[in-house]
Design a protein around this motif. Structure first.
Motif, PDB file in Angstrom:
ATOM      1  N   LEU A 112       0.993  -1.177  -0.166  1.00  0.00           N
ATOM      2  CA  LEU A 112       0.179   0.010   0.174  1.00  0.00           C
ATOM      3  C   LEU A 112       0.891   1.063   0.006  1.00  0.00           C
ATOM      4  O   LEU A 112       0.571   2.180  -0.745  1.00  0.00           O
ATOM      5  CB  LEU A 112      -0.837   0.001   1.163  1.00  0.00           C
ATOM      6  N   PRO A 117      -1.799  -1.214  -5.002  1.00  0.00           N
ATOM      7  CA  PRO A 117      -2.921  -1.957  -4.020  1.00  0.00           C
ATOM      8  C   PRO A 117      -3.291  -3.219  -4.718  1.00  0.00           C
ATOM      9  O   PRO A 117      -3.787  -4.197  -3.827  1.00  0.00           O
ATOM     10  CB  PRO A 117      -4.209  -0.983  -4.626  1.00  0.00           C
ATOM     11  N   ALA A 120      -1.291  -5.260  -2.644  1.00  0.00           N
ATOM     12  CA  ALA A 120      -1.525  -5.363  -1.459  1.00  0.00           C
ATOM     13  C   ALA A 120      -2.901  -6.383  -1.068  1.00  0.00           C
ATOM     14  O   ALA A 120      -3.268  -6.843   0.085  1.00  0.00           O
ATOM     15  CB  ALA A 120      -1.948  -3.946  -0.815  1.00  0.00           C
ATOM     16  N   ASN A 140      -6.364  -3.111   5.708  1.00  0.00           N
ATOM     17  CA  ASN A 140      -5.687  -2.770   4.796  1.00  0.00           C
ATOM     18  C   ASN A 140      -6.184  -3.019   3.355  1.00  0.00           C
ATOM     19  O   ASN A 140      -6.251  -2.270   2.381  1.00  0.00           O
ATOM     20  CB  ASN A 140      -4.075  -3.630   4.861  1.00  0.00           C
ATOM     21  N   ALA A 144      -6.993  -0.674   0.296  1.00  0.00           N
ATOM     22  CA  ALA A 144      -6.570  -1.017  -1.089  1.00  0.00           C
ATOM     23  C   ALA A 144      -7.867  -0.928  -2.243  1.00  0.00           C
ATOM     24  O   ALA A 144      -7.657  -0.436  -3.164  1.00  0.00           O
ATOM     25  CB  ALA A 144      -5.959  -2.385  -1.169  1.00  0.00           C
ATOM     26  N   GLN A 147      -8.650   2.607  -3.064  1.00  0.00           N
ATOM     27  CA  GLN A 147      -7.594   3.181  -4.053  1.00  0.00           C
ATOM     28  C   GLN A 147      -8.056   2.554  -5.444  1.00  0.00           C
ATOM     29  O   GLN A 147      -7.424   3.220  -6.518  1.00  0.00           O
ATOM     30  CB  GLN A 147      -6.253   2.712  -3.704  1.00  0.00           C
TER      31      GLN A 147
END
Length: 204
Positions: A112, A117, A120, A140, A144, A147
């Motif tokens: 990240l 992403p 991730a 997380n 992600a 994003q």
């Protein structure tokens, strides 16, 4: 209530005694990976990152199969701001032990920070498959997905975070962002207020 200064000082003295004990043992058993590993943990607790890194590396030199040492080493590299070394260490950890959920979660967070992403998401999905209650990995995932513009997936990940820890402010903020993007203004505003009430810093 926080710990009293006396309690903190007592813990510090005990930690210093433990470090002295480990260093004495290592004088007689310099090739013990466990003593080096435990000394690395102790130095990390004291915030002595350079010393902790040296001890984890020595533990690995003594026993290259010590996967958990790679996980801790990766965490320290992350604190040092070296994302590439963090990723390298955690990748080595999961090569040695594919069941290390925390290593996958650490990888997800590092990816990240590097602006990847997709990587991730892949890492964090492995983390939560291994440890379904691993809050940071779910968070997380939520970030992600934000994003990548996958709003519903982000919402599902944030809701899982709140199932684990209802007062986790970043999850409320992530829900605010996702609902705002979906045009659901009322829900977005509600989660924004909750994030603010929990002390999450908001842009003006």
């Amino acid at each position: 209530m926080g710990e009293s200064s006396r309690d903190v000082k007592t813990q510090e003295l005990e930690l210093n005694r433990y470090i002295r004990y480990l260093r004495e043992r290592l004088f007689f058993e310099p090739d013990s990976p466990i003593f080096h590993y435990n000394l690395g943990l102790a130095y990390a607790r004291k915030g002595q990152r350079a010393e902790a890194i040296a001890e984890f590396r020595q533990a690995i030199a003594c026993d290259p199969s010590m996967a958990q040492a790679y996980v801790n080493l990766g965490g320290l590299y992350f604190q040092e701001g070296d994302l590439d070394k963090c990723i390298e260490a955690n990748q080595k950890a999961v090569e040695l032990d594919p069941t290390l959920a925390m290593a996958y979660s650490n990888l997800g967070f590092a990816y990240l920070q590097k602006g990847d992403p997709e990587a991730a998401i892949a890492a964090c999905q492995k983390a939560v498959a291994l440890m379904p209650e691993l809050l940071q990995a779910h968070n997380n995932l939520a970030v992600a997905y934000l994003q990548k513009g996958q709003w519903q997936e982000s919402i599902a990940a944030s809701r899982k975070v709140l199932d684990i820890k209802p007062d986790f402010a970043p999850a409320h903020f992530n829900l605010h962002v996702a609902y705002e993007a979906l045009g659901e203004k009322d829900k977005a505003a509600t989660y924004r207020r909750q994030a603010e009430a929990l002390g999450y810093p908001m842009a003006p």
